[in-house]
Each structure stands twice: as C-alpha cells, then as structure tokens.
Design an enzyme around this catalytic site. Structure first.
Site, short mmCIF file in Angstrom:
data_model
loop_
_atom_site.label_atom_id
_atom_site.label_comp_id
_atom_site.label_asym_id
_atom_site.label_seq_id
_atom_site.Cartn_x
_atom_site.Cartn_y
_atom_site.Cartn_z
N ASN A 141 8.04 -26.22 0.60
CA ASN A 141 7.68 -26.76 1.91
C ASN A 141 6.77 -27.96 1.72
O ASN A 141 6.05 -28.03 0.72
CB ASN A 141 6.94 -25.68 2.72
CG ASN A 141 6.49 -26.17 4.08
OD1 ASN A 141 7.28 -26.78 4.82
ND2 ASN A 141 5.23 -25.96 4.42
N HIS A 162 3.61 -30.00 3.54
CA HIS A 162 2.58 -29.82 4.56
C HIS A 162 1.69 -31.06 4.58
O HIS A 162 1.28 -31.55 3.53
CB HIS A 162 1.74 -28.57 4.23
CG HIS A 162 0.67 -28.32 5.25
ND1 HIS A 162 0.96 -27.82 6.51
CD2 HIS A 162 -0.65 -28.54 5.22
CE1 HIS A 162 -0.17 -27.73 7.20
NE2 HIS A 162 -1.16 -28.15 6.44
N SER A 184 0.91 -32.08 0.70
CA SER A 184 1.14 -31.15 -0.41
C SER A 184 2.55 -30.60 -0.32
O SER A 184 3.05 -30.31 0.77
CB SER A 184 0.18 -29.96 -0.33
OG SER A 184 -1.16 -30.38 -0.23
#
Ligand code: GRF
Length: 216
Positions: free
Chosen positions: A108, A110, A137
């Site tokens: 993912n 972020h 990140s």
C-alpha cells in the site's frame, strides 16, 4: 517471469497510472494484470480501461458484509492470475482474512512518513505539527491500518506558505516516483517481508538522501 499485479483503487487512480506506465518498460519485473475498484464509477477505472488494462468494478454496496465483499475481491484477483496486490488509494478497510491471505504479497502507499500520521488528513496534520519534512511510505499491508512493515519512503520539504493542497501535490509527485520503484523491489524479490521488518537487498544510493532545509 514477470509478477502479475492486481491494483486496488477507489478514486482518481494517479498512482495506478504511474504503476501502469512503469510496467510498460520491458525491463520492469511486473505486469499489471487487472485494476479492481470497489466503486465501479471511479475515474481511475476508465483510465485503466483506456490504457488497455482489464478492469473489474465490484460494488461493495452489493455485499451484505465486509467478508463477503472481500471474498468476491479475492476470487476476482485469483481468476485474473494475480500474485501481487498493490493498493493505490483503495479507501476501504479490508478483513483480516483477506489481508492475511495476501501476507507478504500485498502493498500500500500512504501519504506520510510512517509511523507518523496514520489514517486520513495526513497533510493537515503534518502542517499542524510544524513538520519541516513530510512524504510518503510504501509498506506491506497487515490487519492494522497503515502499520505494516515499511518497504520504501520518500521525503519532501514543507515550505513556508504551504497549505494542505500544495503540500499534497508535492507529496503526490514523490508518490508517483516511489510507488513504481517500491513495487519493482517487491516484484524482483529485492524487498522481502521478514517478520515485522522488510529485508532490502537493493543498495541505497547515498545521493538520494534528502535533507530539508538543505544546510550543506
Ligand atoms: C494517494 O495520496 C495515496 O497515497 C493515498 O490515496 C491517494 C490516492 O490518490 N492512499 P490516487 O488515486 O492514486 O491519485
């Protein structure tokens, strides 16, 4: 053999577009097998379609429970031959069973330097905290939101006069560079989940270190 990636989105899909563009390079270690959205009208889904990528619109409102939606999503990804999942603005909590099924194979992006500012409104909170730097990140997903082992981070300066909009735009530019690079590391097994950390085999270019303000 290239790894087959399924991208999960909910909205405009600019990170998705960056991953699709990177995967056009014959040397890139992954190919985009499909883009799935829990919002069938998401602008990113038509973008993917125009780019010639298979799209899957799976409305979460058609499912009575989170688990049932996640099972349908899991089945669709497997049917597309996906072996890595990249969440790119997928604005929906996922069940533990789904996250655990993809452990070490789902990542993912972020918009903050984790573990700072998990959750939403990250740019407002970075400004409120008086941060000199902010960033993004890429991490492996775990059942706890935005808490998974960190693969790669990029840092941008917070400049005088910034508001959440200008700061978000600067971070987004960094996201579009970071996400393809991080997915490339995972797809080529240069970034591997090892317990609650990520073992990185790629060498880190010291020239890419970021300082803000630059005092040197
Ligand atoms: C990005 O800021 C990403 O970090 C966050 O949601 C936003 C998605 O933007 N998870 P986009 O759909 O990729 O343009």
């Amino acid at each position: 053999m290239k790894r087959k990636v399924g991208i999960l989105i909910s909205g405009r899909g600019s990170n998705m577009a960056a991953l699709i563009a990177a995967a056009r390079n014959p040397d890139y270690p992954a190919e985009i097998a499909c883009v799935l959205s829990n919002r069938p009208a998401a602008p990113g889904l038509s973008l993917a379609d125009k780019a010639g990528i298979a799209t899957i619109g799976l409305d979460h409102n058609d499912h009575a429970s989170r688990e049932s939606f996640d099972e349908a999503m899991n089945a669709a990804l497997i049917a597309s031959g996906v072996d890595l999942v990249a969440c790119a603005g997928f604005m929906r909590l996922m069940s533990d069973a789904f996250v655990n099924a993809w452990a070490g194979r789902m990542i993912n992006i972020h918009p903050s330097i984790l573990p700072l500012f998990k959750g939403v409104d990250t740019h407002d909170r970075a400004l409120e905290a008086g941060m000199r730097v902010h960033g993004c990140s890429v991490h492996f997903t775990t059942p706890e939101l935005d808490a998974g082992p960190i693969i790669a981070q990029a840092v941008v300066p917070v400049l005088p006069g910034d508001d959440a909009k200008t700061l978000a735009a600067r971070v987004l530019t960094a996201e579009h560079r970071l996400y393809p690079a991080a997915l490339g590391l995972v797809a080529s097994d240069k970034a591997v989940l090892a317990g609650n950390r990520v073992r990185l085999e790629a060498s880190i270019d010291e020239a890419q270190r970021l300082w803000s303000p630059d005092l040197e």
